[in-house]
Scaffold this motif. Structure first.
Motif, short mmCIF file in Angstrom:
data_model
loop_
_atom_site.label_atom_id
_atom_site.label_comp_id
_atom_site.label_asym_id
_atom_site.label_seq_id
_atom_site.Cartn_x
_atom_site.Cartn_y
_atom_site.Cartn_z
N ASP A 31 0.85 -1.18 0.00
CA ASP A 31 0.00 0.00 0.00
C ASP A 31 0.89 1.23 0.00
OD1 ASP A 31 -3.16 0.69 0.82
OD2 ASP A 31 -1.71 2.25 1.38
N ILE A 32 0.52 2.22 -0.77
CA ILE A 32 1.32 3.42 -0.92
C ILE A 32 1.48 4.19 0.40
CG2 ILE A 32 -0.56 5.02 -1.49
CD1 ILE A 32 1.28 6.11 -3.74
N LYS A 33 0.63 3.89 1.38
CA LYS A 33 0.74 4.57 2.68
C LYS A 33 1.85 4.00 3.55
CE LYS A 33 -4.11 5.98 2.92
NZ LYS A 33 -5.41 5.84 3.65
N GLN A 34 2.40 2.85 3.16
CA GLN A 34 3.49 2.28 3.93
C GLN A 34 4.68 3.25 3.97
OE1 GLN A 34 2.52 -2.03 2.07
NE2 GLN A 34 4.59 -1.86 2.85
N GLY A 35 5.26 3.38 5.15
CA GLY A 35 6.40 4.28 5.29
C GLY A 35 6.02 5.73 5.46
N THR A 36 4.71 6.01 5.63
CA THR A 36 4.25 7.37 5.83
C THR A 36 3.59 7.49 7.20
OG1 THR A 36 1.98 7.13 4.98
CG2 THR A 36 3.75 7.43 3.35
N ALA A 37 3.13 8.69 7.52
CA ALA A 37 2.44 8.92 8.79
C ALA A 37 1.09 8.21 8.85
CB ALA A 37 2.25 10.42 9.02
N GLU A 38 0.60 7.77 7.71
CA GLU A 38 -0.70 7.09 7.64
C GLU A 38 -0.57 5.58 7.60
OE1 GLU A 38 -3.65 9.56 5.07
OE2 GLU A 38 -1.70 9.71 4.08
N ALA A 39 0.59 5.05 7.92
CA ALA A 39 0.85 3.62 7.78
C ALA A 39 0.21 2.76 8.87
CB ALA A 39 2.35 3.36 7.74
N ASP A 40 -0.01 3.32 10.05
CA ASP A 40 -0.45 2.50 11.19
C ASP A 40 -1.70 1.66 10.91
OD1 ASP A 40 1.72 3.37 12.57
OD2 ASP A 40 0.64 4.69 13.95
N PRO A 41 -2.78 2.25 10.37
CA PRO A 41 -3.97 1.42 10.12
C PRO A 41 -3.72 0.29 9.11
CG PRO A 41 -4.52 3.76 10.06
CD PRO A 41 -3.03 3.67 10.06
N VAL A 42 -2.88 0.56 8.12
CA VAL A 42 -2.55 -0.46 7.12
C VAL A 42 -1.80 -1.61 7.79
CG1 VAL A 42 -1.22 -0.94 5.03
CG2 VAL A 42 -2.51 1.18 5.22
N GLU A 43 -0.81 -1.26 8.57
CA GLU A 43 0.00 -2.29 9.24
C GLU A 43 -0.82 -3.08 10.25
OE1 GLU A 43 3.21 -0.04 10.82
OE2 GLU A 43 4.21 0.24 8.88
N ALA A 44 -1.69 -2.40 10.97
CA ALA A 44 -2.53 -3.08 11.96
C ALA A 44 -3.48 -4.05 11.29
CB ALA A 44 -3.31 -2.06 12.78
N ALA A 45 -4.10 -3.63 10.19
CA ALA A 45 -5.03 -4.50 9.47
C ALA A 45 -4.32 -5.70 8.88
CB ALA A 45 -5.73 -3.71 8.37
N ALA A 46 -3.13 -5.48 8.33
CA ALA A 46 -2.36 -6.58 7.75
C ALA A 46 -1.98 -7.60 8.82
CB ALA A 46 -1.12 -6.04 7.05
N ALA A 47 -1.56 -7.12 9.98
CA ALA A 47 -1.18 -8.02 11.06
C ALA A 47 -2.38 -8.82 11.55
CB ALA A 47 -0.58 -7.22 12.21
N GLU A 48 -3.51 -8.16 11.67
CA GLU A 48 -4.72 -8.84 12.15
C GLU A 48 -5.19 -9.91 11.18
OE1 GLU A 48 -9.39 -7.75 13.24
OE2 GLU A 48 -7.92 -6.15 12.91
N LEU A 49 -5.05 -9.64 9.88
CA LEU A 49 -5.56 -10.56 8.86
C LEU A 49 -4.52 -11.55 8.36
CD1 LEU A 49 -7.62 -7.95 6.81
CD2 LEU A 49 -8.57 -9.84 8.14
N GLY A 50 -3.30 -11.44 8.84
CA GLY A 50 -2.26 -12.37 8.42
C GLY A 50 -1.76 -12.11 7.01
N VAL A 51 -1.69 -10.84 6.62
CA VAL A 51 -1.22 -10.46 5.30
C VAL A 51 0.20 -9.91 5.41
CG1 VAL A 51 -1.59 -8.90 3.33
CG2 VAL A 51 -3.55 -9.94 4.49
N ALA A 52 1.11 -10.44 4.60
CA ALA A 52 2.50 -9.99 4.63
C ALA A 52 2.65 -8.75 3.77
CB ALA A 52 3.41 -11.09 4.12
#
Length: 293
Positions: A31-52
């Motif tokens: 996701d283009i938000k990775q590495g930005t200030a908006e990354a937290d929700p993306v990372e949290a959702a990926a961790a919860e759903l088991g997405v690398a």
């Protein structure tokens, strides 16, 4: 099966949630938000759903059977360009983005040039609660192994045609009506509230158009625009492109106006007040609009 996502927002997360119980072997995403200030929700959702989460788009699709593009409408072609160097024969690029037929045709040409198959998929209803089982239309490379996989994975799909753009055209034209109805409802109710004639306007509209189901109908229109207006504005700009591609200049201008209103309301950052009636909801929008200036 390995499914990769380019864009890991609401649609991608909904698809993973419903596909995961089917035994999909691996999910990756970028996701283009990775590495930005908006990354937290993306990372949290990926961790919860088991997405690398991969470090980049090409890395995300390495070894994937399907690449599902689920980005904003304005970034759909750029999403395909970002993975162009990694696409290979045997992969299927599933483009669920809400864009014009020409945009999907341009994307298909890029994907097919790399030997991958291209599926024009139009999602025809909100992705919650059904996830990937939400009704979709498909066009392009929908036959053979692709059709078998769609059936095996229990997609609720219908073939719109063989030509890329056949599926998305239906959605884009339908969107002009659906989001236009939202816009005209929100604008009329807000204006009536501002002018002090809400009761009269509401009585007239609810009496003349009883089949719509007032006030719930209008309250839902407000909620959709307040929550999703910015994203839906991007889709409406693609609807405007569709109208112009079909030779309807005024239709394009109409879609642009609808997009502008969706963008305005969605950008206010307000939400439906708990327990509020239609008047209170309209007042919330008006207050946020005044505060923003």
């Amino acid at each position: 099966m390995h499914i990769a996502f380019i864009g890991f927002g609401e649609a991608a997360r909904a698809f993973v949630s419903s596909l995961k119980p089917l035994g999909i072997g691996r999910f990756t995403a970028y996701d283009i938000k990775q590495g930005t200030a908006e990354a937290d929700p993306v990372e949290a959702a990926a961790a919860e759903l088991g997405v690398a989460l991969a470090e980049g788009p090409v890395a995300a699709i390495e070894g994937a059977d399907w690449v599902i593009a689920a980005v904003t409408a304005a970034s759909s072609l750029e999403a395909a360009q970002s993975v162009e160097g990694g696409l290979k024969a045997g992969q299927v690029y599933v483009d669920i983005n809400s864009v014009s037929a020409r945009r999907k045709q341009d994307t298909a040409a890029l994907v097919r040039a790399r030997g991958a198959a291209y599926l024009d998929m139009a999602v025809m209803a909100p992705v919650h609660p059904r996830g990937h089982r939400t009704p979709v239309l498909v066009a392009g490379d929908h036959g053979g192994a692709v059709a078998e996989a769609l059936s095996r994975l229990d997609f609720d799909f219908r073939v719109a045609g063989d030509e890329v753009g056949a599926a998305t055209s239906i959605k884009m034209i339908r969107s002009l009506f659906v989001k236009g109805l939202e816009a005209i409802t929100v604008q009329a109710i807000s204006a009536a509230r501002e002018a002090g004639c809400f009761d009269e306007v509401y009585k007239s509209l609810s009496g003349s158009y009883k089949v719509l189901g007032w006030p719930e109908f209008a309250e839902y229109q407000f909620e959709r625009m307040m929550r999703h207006g910015v994203r839906r504005a991007a889709e409406m700009r693609e609807s405007a492109n569709s109208m112009r591609e079909l030779g309807f200049a005024n239709g394009g201008a109409l879609a642009d106006a609808i997009a502008s209103l969706h963008d305005e309301v969605g950008s206010l950052g307000c939400s439906v007040p708990e327990g509020g009636d239609l008047g209170a909801i309209a007042d919330t929008v008006l207050a946020a609009r005044r505060e923003k200036g």
